[in-house]
Design an enzyme around this catalytic site. Structure first.
Site, mmCIF file in Angstrom:
data_model
loop_
_atom_site.group_PDB
_atom_site.id
_atom_site.type_symbol
_atom_site.label_atom_id
_atom_site.label_comp_id
_atom_site.label_asym_id
_atom_site.label_seq_id
_atom_site.Cartn_x
_atom_site.Cartn_y
_atom_site.Cartn_z
ATOM 1 N N ASP A 67 12.028 3.770 -4.827
ATOM 2 C CA ASP A 67 12.085 4.265 -3.439
ATOM 3 C C ASP A 67 12.899 3.297 -2.578
ATOM 4 O O ASP A 67 13.225 2.192 -3.012
ATOM 5 C CB ASP A 67 10.669 4.459 -2.865
ATOM 6 N N ASN A 136 -2.734 3.701 2.371
ATOM 7 C CA ASN A 136 -3.154 5.076 2.659
ATOM 8 C C ASN A 136 -3.153 5.930 1.386
ATOM 9 O O ASN A 136 -3.187 7.155 1.451
ATOM 10 C CB ASN A 136 -2.243 5.710 3.715
ATOM 11 N N HIS A 138 -0.702 6.082 -0.771
ATOM 12 C CA HIS A 138 0.602 6.580 -1.221
ATOM 13 C C HIS A 138 1.025 5.931 -2.529
ATOM 14 O O HIS A 138 0.600 4.829 -2.873
ATOM 15 C CB HIS A 138 1.680 6.467 -0.130
ATOM 16 N N GLU A 143 3.717 10.206 0.710
ATOM 17 C CA GLU A 143 2.647 10.012 1.686
ATOM 18 C C GLU A 143 1.577 11.095 1.522
ATOM 19 O O GLU A 143 1.821 12.124 0.875
ATOM 20 C CB GLU A 143 3.240 10.078 3.101
HETATM 21 P P1 PGA Z 1 2.403 -3.691 -2.002
HETATM 22 O O1 PGA Z 1 2.865 -2.199 -1.738
HETATM 23 O O2 PGA Z 1 2.523 -3.958 -3.452
HETATM 24 O O3 PGA Z 1 3.359 -4.524 -1.191
HETATM 25 O O4 PGA Z 1 0.981 -3.800 -1.534
HETATM 26 C C1 PGA Z 1 2.254 -1.158 -2.421
HETATM 27 C C2 PGA Z 1 2.731 0.178 -1.943
HETATM 28 O O5 PGA Z 1 2.900 0.377 -0.733
HETATM 29 O O6 PGA Z 1 2.925 1.065 -2.777
#
Ligand code: PGA
Length: 238
Positions: A67, A136, A138, A143
């Site tokens: 992404d 959240n 995701h 999302e």
């Molecule tokens: P993070 O991000 O590893 O920085 O906690 C995880 C995500 O948002 O998928």
């Protein structure tokens, strides 16, 4: 859904890196899609170490970007690709053709989505998808509310993602949209690893593995995958 718990984040990273190295031994030309974000960085360092000491061979594999924030690219500090290049692609000395990534600055974003969709299809699906989990729920930038059947697409970011995303940038940065692998690619991936570390992730991991499978909580899709691993440290298991 079984969850494998490691003593700490370092053990989780070592195990995951060895798992990737073993996959590359059985399938040297594997197609890998590894998340950026804070969680997998220790795994990247461990994989680089394995490669540099001759215990992982990355000469023939391909990495697909998971992404990206819209309007950002590898040269922009804080972008998803910035960290992937810095912590993985450059230390592994990959050739350009081994990296397939969205150009999130392109005028034709639908074309970028199709480019990655077509590439993944041409490879017969992802051999391994490694993802983290957002606060959240995701997965990548899918999302809450995103259909499980989406392939690559452009998204409007959730408010929480815009806020949490600030941690990757040195200065306050406006984030509005992203471009992402879709959850249908997760469904079609041969193997999926969902990893999480730290107490802050305990509640969302619990919901992902014990809650209802629903598009309102994208990480719950992991329960439907026949070859999915949920690997966490003690804190994320708490
Ligand atoms: P993070 O991000 O590893 O920085 O906690 C995880 C995500 O948002 O998928």
């Amino acid at each position: 859904m079984p969850v494998r718990v490691f003593d700490d984040a370092s053990q989780l990273a070592q195990h995951t890196a060895r798992h990737i190295a073993a996959l590359l031994q059985t399938k040297p030309d594997a197609t890998l899609c590894l998340a950026s974000g804070s969680t997998p960085i220790a795994t990247f360092h461990a994989l680089v170490e394995l490669a540099q000491t001759g215990h992982a061979n990355v000469d023939q594999c391909t990495f697909v970007g998971l992404d990206e924030w819209l309007g950002f690219g590898p040269d922009d500090q804080g972008s998803c690709s910035f960290y992937l290049y810095r912590d993985l692609f450059e230390p592994l000395r990959l050739r350009p053709e081994q990296i397939q990534y969205f150009d999130a600055k392109a005028a034709d974003l639908v074309g970028e989505c199709r480019k990655i969709d077509d590439f993944i299809r041409s490879r017969g699906g992802l051999d391994l998808l490694l993802v983290g989990i957002g606060m959240n729920g995701h997965i990548a930038l899918n999302e809450p509310g995103t259909p499980f059947t989406n392939y690559c697409h452009v998204v409007d970011l959730a408010e929480m993602t815009k806020e949490v995303g600030q941690k990757y940038f040195a200065t306050p940065t406006e984030l509005n949209q992203g471009i992402t692998i879709g959850l249908q690619h997760l469904t079609e991936a041969h193997e999926v690893i969902l990893m999480a570390t730290g107490k802050g992730k305990a509640a969302v991991i619990r919901q992902a593995v014990q809650g209802p499978v629903t598009e309102q909580f994208p990480a719950s899709i992991i329960q439907q995958h026949p070859k999915a691993h949920v690997w966490v440290d003690e804190d994320a298991n708490s």
